[in-house]
Design a protein around this motif. Structure first.
Motif, short mmCIF file in Angstrom:
data_model
loop_
_atom_site.label_atom_id
_atom_site.label_comp_id
_atom_site.label_asym_id
_atom_site.label_seq_id
_atom_site.Cartn_x
_atom_site.Cartn_y
_atom_site.Cartn_z
N SER A 80 1.07 -1.21 0.13
CA SER A 80 -0.05 0.35 -0.05
C SER A 80 0.77 1.67 -0.07
CB SER A 80 -0.90 -0.06 1.33
OG SER A 80 -1.71 1.09 1.72
N LEU A 81 2.14 0.99 1.12
CA LEU A 81 2.53 2.85 0.94
C LEU A 81 3.10 2.87 -0.61
CD1 LEU A 81 4.17 1.67 4.75
CD2 LEU A 81 2.25 3.84 4.01
N GLY A 82 3.95 1.64 -0.96
CA GLY A 82 5.06 0.99 -2.40
C GLY A 82 4.51 1.65 -3.44
N ALA A 83 2.79 1.32 -3.03
CA ALA A 83 2.05 2.41 -4.49
C ALA A 83 2.00 4.00 -5.11
CB ALA A 83 0.55 1.58 -4.55
N VAL A 84 2.00 4.29 -3.73
CA VAL A 84 1.92 6.06 -3.17
C VAL A 84 2.97 6.08 -4.22
CG1 VAL A 84 1.93 7.70 -1.98
CG2 VAL A 84 0.52 5.88 -1.07
N GLU A 85 4.22 5.63 -4.05
CA GLU A 85 5.52 6.04 -4.21
C GLU A 85 5.30 6.38 -6.00
OE1 GLU A 85 6.50 8.60 -2.60
OE2 GLU A 85 5.39 7.80 -0.48
N GLY A 86 4.82 4.74 -6.30
CA GLY A 86 5.28 4.49 -7.51
C GLY A 86 5.84 2.98 -7.79
N ILE A 87 6.26 2.15 -6.13
CA ILE A 87 7.00 0.89 -6.25
C ILE A 87 5.68 0.13 -6.27
CG2 ILE A 87 7.87 -0.66 -4.48
CD1 ILE A 87 8.59 2.18 -3.47
N SER A 88 6.19 -0.70 -7.17
CA SER A 88 4.68 -2.69 -7.03
C SER A 88 5.14 -3.59 -6.68
CB SER A 88 5.07 -2.10 -8.35
OG SER A 88 4.03 -1.76 -9.69
N ASP A 92 5.83 -12.28 -3.34
CA ASP A 92 5.42 -13.35 -3.46
C ASP A 92 6.48 -13.88 -5.04
OD1 ASP A 92 3.64 -13.73 -1.79
OD2 ASP A 92 2.26 -13.50 -3.46
N ALA A 93 7.20 -12.78 -5.52
CA ALA A 93 8.26 -13.82 -6.45
C ALA A 93 9.57 -13.09 -6.14
CB ALA A 93 8.57 -12.25 -7.45
N ILE A 94 9.81 -13.13 -4.73
CA ILE A 94 11.33 -13.15 -4.03
C ILE A 94 11.16 -14.49 -3.73
CG2 ILE A 94 13.15 -12.02 -2.62
CD1 ILE A 94 10.97 -9.90 -2.63
N LYS A 95 12.38 -15.21 -3.92
CA LYS A 95 12.97 -16.62 -3.78
C LYS A 95 14.31 -16.66 -2.92
CE LYS A 95 9.37 -17.78 -6.99
NZ LYS A 95 7.90 -17.76 -5.23
N VAL A 96 14.97 -16.04 -3.16
CA VAL A 96 16.00 -15.82 -2.27
C VAL A 96 16.11 -14.67 -1.36
CG1 VAL A 96 18.67 -16.09 -2.63
CG2 VAL A 96 17.38 -17.15 -3.73
N ALA A 97 16.29 -15.19 -0.13
CA ALA A 97 17.51 -14.18 0.91
C ALA A 97 18.93 -14.48 0.79
CB ALA A 97 16.64 -14.09 2.04
N PRO A 98 19.63 -13.09 -0.13
CA PRO A 98 20.57 -12.79 -0.43
C PRO A 98 21.71 -12.88 0.47
CG PRO A 98 19.55 -11.31 -1.13
CD PRO A 98 18.59 -11.86 -0.94
N ARG A 124 18.15 0.71 -8.66
CA ARG A 124 17.98 -0.61 -10.19
C ARG A 124 17.48 -2.11 -9.60
NH1 ARG A 124 18.44 -0.14 -15.78
NH2 ARG A 124 18.43 1.86 -16.19
N LEU A 125 18.76 -1.75 -8.49
CA LEU A 125 18.59 -2.30 -7.60
C LEU A 125 17.80 -3.48 -6.19
CD1 LEU A 125 22.85 -2.67 -6.60
CD2 LEU A 125 21.82 -4.66 -8.65
N PHE A 126 17.12 -2.27 -6.14
CA PHE A 126 16.06 -2.49 -5.08
C PHE A 126 15.23 -3.16 -6.65
CE2 PHE A 126 17.46 1.71 -2.33
CZ PHE A 126 17.26 0.43 -1.25
N SER A 127 15.08 -1.68 -7.50
CA SER A 127 13.46 -2.45 -8.26
C SER A 127 13.76 -4.50 -8.77
CB SER A 127 13.55 -1.47 -9.62
OG SER A 127 12.58 -2.68 -10.27
N ALA A 128 15.45 -5.03 -8.86
CA ALA A 128 15.01 -5.98 -9.34
C ALA A 128 14.78 -7.09 -7.82
CB ALA A 128 16.85 -5.97 -9.64
N TYR A 129 14.95 -6.37 -7.16
CA TYR A 129 14.76 -7.59 -5.76
C TYR A 129 12.91 -7.48 -5.17
CZ TYR A 129 15.14 -9.70 -1.59
OH TYR A 129 14.74 -10.65 -0.48
N PHE A 130 12.35 -6.54 -5.64
CA PHE A 130 11.52 -5.90 -4.78
C PHE A 130 10.27 -6.48 -6.15
CE2 PHE A 130 14.05 -4.45 -0.91
CZ PHE A 130 13.29 -5.13 -0.33
N GLU A 131 10.75 -5.55 -7.79
CA GLU A 131 9.44 -5.98 -8.10
C GLU A 131 9.58 -6.89 -8.92
OE1 GLU A 131 8.49 -1.32 -8.60
OE2 GLU A 131 10.35 -1.74 -9.82
N HIS A 132 10.62 -7.43 -8.69
CA HIS A 132 10.71 -8.30 -10.20
C HIS A 132 11.38 -9.66 -9.01
CE1 HIS A 132 10.14 -5.77 -13.43
NE2 HIS A 132 10.87 -4.69 -12.64
N GLY A 133 11.57 -9.96 -8.17
CA GLY A 133 12.37 -10.93 -7.97
C GLY A 133 13.03 -11.56 -8.26
N GLU A 134 13.86 -10.75 -8.17
CA GLU A 134 15.48 -11.23 -8.83
C GLU A 134 16.87 -11.07 -8.00
OE1 GLU A 134 16.83 -9.23 -12.20
OE2 GLU A 134 15.59 -8.50 -12.95
#
Length: 224
Positions: A80-88, A92-98, A124-134
């Motif tokens: 909910s907080l992320g949506a306000v800032e433009g974060i998706s 569920d996409a995150i499989k690994v805690a690196p 880019r690293l924030f987005s890769a992890y939290f929005e794309h589960g990389e």
């Protein structure tokens, strides 16, 4: 106010509140048309004990928060907080805690390529992890992020398999701890005024403006 203000952000790239903080800081700076700001990123590890290969994130988070609704509520709040800032956020996409040591090494190297490059890489690293589960502990993910951020990839490819700057990053984290920083994000304005936590955009903007005005008047305290 023509002088440039420096902000050092102590953060970890697997901290969702740090991602929120990055976006809110960006929005705060954009709202201050007459204040020039340079943002640099400093390392912090929420859990340096995670092995280099990472851990299964679901099991890792369950061990920390249990199997109940607590984690679901935390994630729902962040979405909910992320949506306000433009974060998706897509937890569920995150499989690994690196382990994030290598990510912080690359961020450090990005700083030598310029402030804009470093900020681009962190985003880019924030987005890769939290929005794309990389998996941001994966060298291939880090190298691709470096490429997209505008870094000289050959340097990253050469240094990443070594221990280059690992101790320097650990030393920076130890310094943050000695400064009393126990949670992130922490925004250090002009190296001496700390704003703790993912404060809202207006709070960050107000803090930046106050320090900028004090600096313009020559009223900043001498660094200890």
């Amino acid at each position: 106010m023509s002088e440039t203000l420096s902000i050092d952000v102590v953060s970890d790239v697997v901290c969702p509140w740090c991602f929120l903080g990055q976006k809110r800081l960006q929005h705060a700076i954009e709202s201050l048309k007459d204040v020039s700001v340079e943002v640099r990123w400093r390392p912090f590890q929420l859990d340096p004990t995670i092995p280099a290969e990472g851990k299964d994130r679901k099991a890792y988070m369950q061990a920390k928060f249990g199997d109940g609704d607590r984690l679901k509520q935390i994630h729902a709040n962040l979405v909910s907080l992320g949506a306000v800032e433009g974060i998706s956020f897509d937890f569920d996409a995150i499989k690994v805690a690196p382990n994030t040591l290598d990510a912080h090494r690359v961020i450090r190297w990005a700083g030598t390529a310029g402030i804009a490059v470093q900020n681009n890489l962190v985003a880019r690293l924030f987005s890769a992890y939290f929005e794309h589960g990389e998996n941001t502990g994966d060298p291939h993910v880090l190298i691709e992020a470096a490429r997209e951020a505008g870094m000289d990839v050959s340097i990253v490819e050469t240094l990443l398999p070594t221990d280059a700057d690992a101790e320097a990053v650990r030393a920076e984290i130890a310094t943050a701890s000695r400064m009393g920083i126990t949670g992130v994000p922490c925004f250090l304005i002009e190296g001496r005024y700390a704003v703790m936590g993912a404060q809202d955009t207006d709070t960050l903007a107000d803090a930046i403006r106050q320090v900028a005005e004090a600096k313009a008047r020559g009223e900043l305290e001498k660094a200890v």
